[in-house]
Design a protein around this motif. Structure first.
Motif, short mmCIF file in Angstrom:
data_model
loop_
_atom_site.label_atom_id
_atom_site.label_comp_id
_atom_site.label_asym_id
_atom_site.label_seq_id
_atom_site.Cartn_x
_atom_site.Cartn_y
_atom_site.Cartn_z
N ALA A 70 0.83 -1.21 0.00
CA ALA A 70 0.00 0.00 0.00
C ALA A 70 0.87 1.26 0.00
CB ALA A 70 -0.93 0.00 1.21
N ASN A 71 1.95 1.24 0.79
CA ASN A 71 2.85 2.40 0.81
C ASN A 71 3.55 2.59 -0.53
OD1 ASN A 71 2.71 3.74 3.33
ND2 ASN A 71 3.67 1.97 4.29
N GLU A 72 3.97 1.50 -1.14
CA GLU A 72 4.61 1.59 -2.46
C GLU A 72 3.63 2.14 -3.49
OE1 GLU A 72 5.93 -2.41 -3.09
OE2 GLU A 72 7.71 -2.18 -1.81
N GLN A 73 2.39 1.67 -3.42
CA GLN A 73 1.37 2.15 -4.35
C GLN A 73 1.06 3.62 -4.12
OE1 GLN A 73 0.03 0.11 -6.82
NE2 GLN A 73 -0.66 2.06 -7.60
N LEU A 74 1.05 4.04 -2.87
CA LEU A 74 0.80 5.43 -2.53
C LEU A 74 1.89 6.34 -3.10
CD1 LEU A 74 -0.97 7.43 -0.98
CD2 LEU A 74 0.42 6.96 1.04
N VAL A 75 3.14 5.92 -2.96
CA VAL A 75 4.25 6.70 -3.52
C VAL A 75 4.13 6.78 -5.04
CG1 VAL A 75 6.76 6.70 -3.87
CG2 VAL A 75 5.83 6.23 -1.61
N GLU A 76 3.78 5.68 -5.68
CA GLU A 76 3.64 5.67 -7.14
C GLU A 76 2.49 6.57 -7.58
OE1 GLU A 76 4.50 4.87 -11.06
OE2 GLU A 76 5.70 4.47 -9.27
N CYS A 77 1.38 6.54 -6.87
CA CYS A 77 0.23 7.39 -7.21
C CYS A 77 0.61 8.87 -7.09
CB CYS A 77 -0.95 7.10 -6.30
SG CYS A 77 -1.77 5.55 -6.65
N ARG A 78 1.31 9.22 -6.04
CA ARG A 78 1.71 10.62 -5.86
C ARG A 78 2.71 11.04 -6.94
NH1 ARG A 78 -0.58 12.73 -1.46
NH2 ARG A 78 -1.07 11.38 0.29
N VAL A 112 2.82 9.85 -10.03
CA VAL A 112 2.04 10.03 -11.25
C VAL A 112 1.27 11.35 -11.20
CG1 VAL A 112 0.08 9.13 -12.57
CG2 VAL A 112 1.86 7.58 -11.78
N LEU A 113 0.64 11.63 -10.06
CA LEU A 113 -0.11 12.88 -9.93
C LEU A 113 0.79 14.10 -10.13
CD1 LEU A 113 -2.57 12.27 -6.98
CD2 LEU A 113 -3.15 12.94 -9.31
N VAL A 164 1.50 18.99 -14.38
CA VAL A 164 2.29 19.67 -15.41
C VAL A 164 1.68 19.39 -16.78
CG1 VAL A 164 4.55 19.83 -16.50
CG2 VAL A 164 4.39 19.55 -14.03
N PHE A 165 1.33 18.13 -17.03
CA PHE A 165 0.75 17.75 -18.32
C PHE A 165 -0.55 18.51 -18.57
CE2 PHE A 165 -1.61 14.97 -21.19
CZ PHE A 165 -0.66 14.74 -22.17
N ALA A 166 -1.40 18.59 -17.54
CA ALA A 166 -2.69 19.29 -17.68
C ALA A 166 -2.48 20.78 -17.95
CB ALA A 166 -3.54 19.09 -16.44
N HIS A 176 -10.25 12.04 -14.84
CA HIS A 176 -9.42 10.91 -14.40
C HIS A 176 -8.39 11.35 -13.37
CE1 HIS A 176 -10.36 8.42 -18.25
NE2 HIS A 176 -11.36 8.45 -17.40
N GLN A 177 -7.86 12.53 -13.55
CA GLN A 177 -6.90 13.07 -12.59
C GLN A 177 -7.58 13.25 -11.23
OE1 GLN A 177 -5.71 17.17 -13.22
NE2 GLN A 177 -3.58 16.66 -12.71
N GLY A 178 -8.79 13.76 -11.23
CA GLY A 178 -9.54 13.94 -9.99
C GLY A 178 -9.84 12.62 -9.31
N MET A 179 -10.18 11.60 -10.11
CA MET A 179 -10.43 10.27 -9.53
C MET A 179 -9.15 9.72 -8.89
SD MET A 179 -12.82 8.71 -12.58
CE MET A 179 -12.66 7.03 -12.04
N LEU A 180 -8.02 9.89 -9.56
CA LEU A 180 -6.75 9.43 -8.99
C LEU A 180 -6.43 10.17 -7.69
CD1 LEU A 180 -4.24 7.66 -9.15
CD2 LEU A 180 -3.19 9.38 -10.64
#
Length: 99
Positions: free
Chosen positions: A5-13, A15-16, A21-23, A69-73
């Protein structure tokens, strides 16, 4: 499961971080002016204007979908963050895994 869960949290942040910047650079370019010869009233001029409008609408729609999608993430990331921050005794493992 907390390590995952911690690894996934770091990856999500991570990506966000890049999605903001992309948006920012997804802004719709200003509408180009179509030069018209005042002596001629060609249908081609109107067609070019309609194509630009359709192209702008497509880009605006893409940006709307991206931001949705960004908001959902963002929501899922914050939910995961709330779960990970709880003390271990307060975490329902099956509820977390099934989410």
């Amino acid at each position: 499961f907390l390590k995952t869960a911690n690894e996934q949290l770091v990856e999500c942040r991570r990506v966000l971080k890049f999605t903001y910047v992309f948006a920012y650079y997804m802004t719709t370019p200003p509408k180009k002016k179509v030069e018209k010869d005042k002596s001629s009233n060609k249908k081609g001029d109107t067609l070019k204007e309609e194509q630009l409008t359709a192209e702008e609408q497509k880009k605006n729609r893409q940006k709307e979908v991206f931001e949705t999608h960004q908001g959902m993430l963002e929501e899922f990331t914050e939910g995961l963050s709330d779960i990970v921050e709880k003390p271990l005794k307060d975490i329902d493992r099956t509820g977390v895994v099934n989410k």
